[in-house]
Enzyme design. Structure first.
Site, PDB file in Angstrom:
ATOM      1  N   TYR A 282     -57.128  46.801  28.946  1.00 51.49           N
ATOM      2  CA  TYR A 282     -58.530  47.210  29.061  1.00 51.49           C
ATOM      3  C   TYR A 282     -58.922  48.208  27.974  1.00 51.49           C
ATOM      4  O   TYR A 282     -60.090  48.324  27.643  1.00 51.49           O
ATOM      5  CB  TYR A 282     -58.785  47.869  30.426  1.00 51.49           C
ATOM      6  CG  TYR A 282     -59.171  46.907  31.529  1.00 51.49           C
ATOM      7  CD1 TYR A 282     -58.340  45.855  31.890  1.00 51.49           C
ATOM      8  CD2 TYR A 282     -60.363  47.068  32.223  1.00 51.49           C
ATOM      9  CE1 TYR A 282     -58.690  44.987  32.907  1.00 51.49           C
ATOM     10  CE2 TYR A 282     -60.719  46.203  33.246  1.00 51.49           C
ATOM     11  CZ  TYR A 282     -59.887  45.167  33.584  1.00 51.49           C
ATOM     12  OH  TYR A 282     -60.255  44.322  34.584  1.00 51.49           O
TER      13      TYR A 282
ATOM     14  N   ASP B 128     -46.938  36.518  37.960  1.00 51.28           N
ATOM     15  CA  ASP B 128     -47.415  35.180  38.365  1.00 51.28           C
ATOM     16  C   ASP B 128     -46.790  34.784  39.696  1.00 51.28           C
ATOM     17  O   ASP B 128     -47.461  34.284  40.606  1.00 51.28           O
ATOM     18  CB  ASP B 128     -47.143  34.140  37.269  1.00 51.28           C
ATOM     19  CG  ASP B 128     -45.686  34.084  36.829  1.00 51.28           C
ATOM     20  OD1 ASP B 128     -44.921  35.039  37.099  1.00 51.28           O
ATOM     21  OD2 ASP B 128     -45.300  33.067  36.208  1.00 51.28           O
TER      22      ASP B 128
ATOM     23  N   ASP C 208     -56.155  43.926  38.520  1.00 49.81           N
ATOM     24  CA  ASP C 208     -57.523  43.422  38.699  1.00 49.81           C
ATOM     25  C   ASP C 208     -57.463  42.061  39.388  1.00 49.81           C
ATOM     26  O   ASP C 208     -58.171  41.809  40.370  1.00 49.81           O
ATOM     27  CB  ASP C 208     -58.190  43.311  37.322  1.00 49.81           C
ATOM     28  CG  ASP C 208     -59.630  42.839  37.418  1.00 49.81           C
ATOM     29  OD1 ASP C 208     -60.348  43.322  38.315  1.00 49.81           O
ATOM     30  OD2 ASP C 208     -60.029  41.985  36.605  1.00 49.81           O
TER      31      ASP C 208
ATOM     32  N   ASP D 110     -58.072  40.963  43.668  1.00 55.42           N
ATOM     33  CA  ASP D 110     -59.061  39.982  44.132  1.00 55.42           C
ATOM     34  C   ASP D 110     -58.390  38.931  45.024  1.00 55.42           C
ATOM     35  O   ASP D 110     -58.963  38.491  46.024  1.00 55.42           O
ATOM     36  CB  ASP D 110     -59.755  39.293  42.942  1.00 55.42           C
ATOM     37  CG  ASP D 110     -61.066  39.980  42.549  1.00 55.42           C
ATOM     38  OD1 ASP D 110     -61.218  41.172  42.862  1.00 55.42           O
ATOM     39  OD2 ASP D 110     -61.922  39.322  41.942  1.00 55.42           O
TER      40      ASP D 110
ATOM     41  N   LYS E  80     -44.813  41.161  33.601  1.00 56.11           N
ATOM     42  CA  LYS E  80     -44.317  39.931  32.989  1.00 56.11           C
ATOM     43  C   LYS E  80     -43.242  40.313  31.979  1.00 56.11           C
ATOM     44  O   LYS E  80     -43.401  40.120  30.765  1.00 56.11           O
ATOM     45  CB  LYS E  80     -45.461  39.168  32.326  1.00 56.11           C
ATOM     46  CG  LYS E  80     -46.374  38.467  33.310  1.00 56.11           C
ATOM     47  CD  LYS E  80     -45.790  37.153  33.862  1.00 56.11           C
ATOM     48  CE  LYS E  80     -45.780  36.062  32.820  1.00 56.11           C
ATOM     49  NZ  LYS E  80     -45.142  34.818  33.348  1.00 56.11           N
TER      50      LYS E  80
HETATM   51  C1  IPM Z   1     -62.878  45.793  39.326  1.00 51.30           C
HETATM   52  C2  IPM Z   1     -63.916  45.089  38.475  1.00 51.30           C
HETATM   53  C3  IPM Z   1     -64.008  45.818  37.143  1.00 51.30           C
HETATM   54  C4  IPM Z   1     -62.681  45.669  36.439  1.00 51.30           C
HETATM   55  C5  IPM Z   1     -65.176  45.397  36.234  1.00 51.30           C
HETATM   56  C6  IPM Z   1     -66.517  45.476  36.939  1.00 51.30           C
HETATM   57  C7  IPM Z   1     -65.205  46.206  34.962  1.00 51.30           C
HETATM   58  O1  IPM Z   1     -63.584  43.748  38.346  1.00 51.30           O
HETATM   59  O2  IPM Z   1     -63.035  47.002  39.559  1.00 51.30           O
HETATM   60  O3  IPM Z   1     -61.940  45.134  39.769  1.00 51.30           O
HETATM   61  O4  IPM Z   1     -62.429  44.657  35.744  1.00 51.30           O
HETATM   62  O5  IPM Z   1     -61.852  46.571  36.562  1.00 51.30           O
HETATM   63 MG    MG Z   2     -61.940  43.107  39.545  1.00 54.71          MG
END
Ligand code: IPM
Ligand code: MG
Length: 369
Positions: free
Chosen positions: A142, A226, A250, A254, A193
């Site tokens: 990032y 993975d 990240d 999710d 990884k």
């Molecule tokens: C998260 C989001 C952020 C990230 C974005 C909005 C910059 O996806 O907090 O998970 O990628 O970290």
């Molecule tokens: Mg995210």
């Protein structure tokens, strides 16, 4: 002593709507539990760009540095898709994380009983699930340099990002994860990884070093990220605390979010070093985004943002008991069947609006007294 200070940055899309509910909850704790906060509000993301031409002004950044905790809603939206990368709404959030040095991002994934049928996975795979992803938040791909898009001088272009980690960056987030593991079931799984990336080899070695030298009693395992993604959907209850880098964290968070039924349920805490008053630098935000498709319609689930405030009570203000009270109130509301559309299936009756859900949490809090 003066009241602790909170800066609210509701941001874009559903951020503003869910934050209205959180403010009700904050007021409730002030009135009913004597936990009063000095609350101020400001802009971040697209709305800050609209007002000031930047997704985060220096003044707002300075305020965020000076308060006891920041509560953030969400940033971004299609309106801002064509903006230059340097002023995109997300840059505001990334600047907050970087300049406050919030290196440890705690993303708990807990499957409330009432929602176990909601996950895209089978009931028995997710019911009772309670895991914590610790995501490194201020380094890695990032932020690594060099980065950018350049011409390759042959008519094409080259996009570059750099995955980069130092010993110190890995060790400090590993320590945060080991500390949490000790308070939970004493197990930590580190994901990278190392089979293809040197930064992954360093990650694995440094996490192992912290274990061997500082936390030898925590059970540490390593997994390729993975495989970790696969294991999270195959048998998520094998995990307790997971520590991983910024990008893998990240994605994996999710994935973990959907195990719990809805992205609308997941809170997060981003923590840095202790300030002079002993509290960690901290920002709390729901994991969901600004959800422009449903913004302004009263459909957003305020739970993730409310649960983020519960994390603030626990990690910034040492109010674990009150945090649990709030978490149980949210759980009670879900059990009572009061749900926003993200938590309903066809034929489930009338969904609750964002504010009805917030009011129901207040009612459950009142009932807890
Ligand atoms: C998260 C989001 C952020 C990230 C974005 C909005 C910059 O996806 O907090 O998970 O990628 O970290
Ligand atoms: Mg995210």
């Amino acid at each position: 002593m003066s009241n602790p200070s909170l800066l609210i940055l509701a941001g874009d899309g559903i951020g503003a709507e869910v934050m209205v509910e959180v403010v009700k909850i904050i007021d409730w704790f002030g009135e009913k539990r004597g936990l009063k906060f000095n609350v101020s509000e400001d802009l971040v993301g697209g709305c800050a760009y609209d007002a000031h031409g930047t997704p985060l002004t220096d003044e707002t950044m300075a305020k965020a540095q000076s308060v006891d905790a920041v509560l953030l809603g969400a940033v971004g939206g299609p309106k801002y898709d064509d903006l230059d990368f340097s002023v995109k709404p997300e840059r505001g959030l990334l600047r907050l994380r970087k300049e406050m040095d919030l290196f440890a991002n705690l993303r708990p994934a807990q499957c409330f009983d009432a929602l176990a049928d909601f996950s895209s996975l089978k009931h028995e795979i997710v019911s009772g699930l309670d895991l914590m992803i610790v995501r490194e938040l201020t380094s890695g791909v990032y932020f690594g340099e060099p980065r950018g898009i350049t011409d390759d001088n042959e008519g094409g272009r080259i996009g570059v990002n750099t995955q980069r980690y130092t010993t110190n960056e890995i060790r400090r987030v590993a320590r945060a994860a080991f500390e949490l593991a000790e308070k939970r079931s004493n197990r930590l799984c580190s994901m990278e990884k190392a089979n293809v990336m040197e930064s992954g080899i360093l990650w694995r070695e440094e996490v192992q070093w912290v274990h061997d030298n500082e936390y030898p009693n925590v059970e540490l395992t390593h997994m390729y990220a993975d495989n970790g993604g696969m294991q999270l959907v195959r048998a998520p209850k094998q995990f307790d605390v997971i520590v991983t880098d910024n990008l893998f964290g990240d994605m994996l968070s999710d994935v973990a979010a959907m195990l719990t039924g809805s992205l609308g349920m997941l809170p997060s805490a981003s923590l840095g070093l202790p300030m002079a008053n002993g509290r960690p630098k901290a920002l709390y935000e729901p994991v969901h985004g600004s959800a422009p498709d449903i913004a302004g319609q009263g459909k957003a689930n305020p739970s993730a943002c409310i649960l983020s405030f519960a994390m603030a009570l626990r990690y910034s203000f040492d109010q674990g008991g009150e945090a649990t009270r709030l978490e149980q109130a949210v759980e009670q509301v879900l059990a009572d069947g009061i749900r926003t559309p993200d938590l309903m299936q066809a034929g489930d009756g009338t969904p609750a609006t964002t504010s009805q859900m917030g009011d129901a949490v207040i009612a459950a809090l009142n009932a807890s007294l």
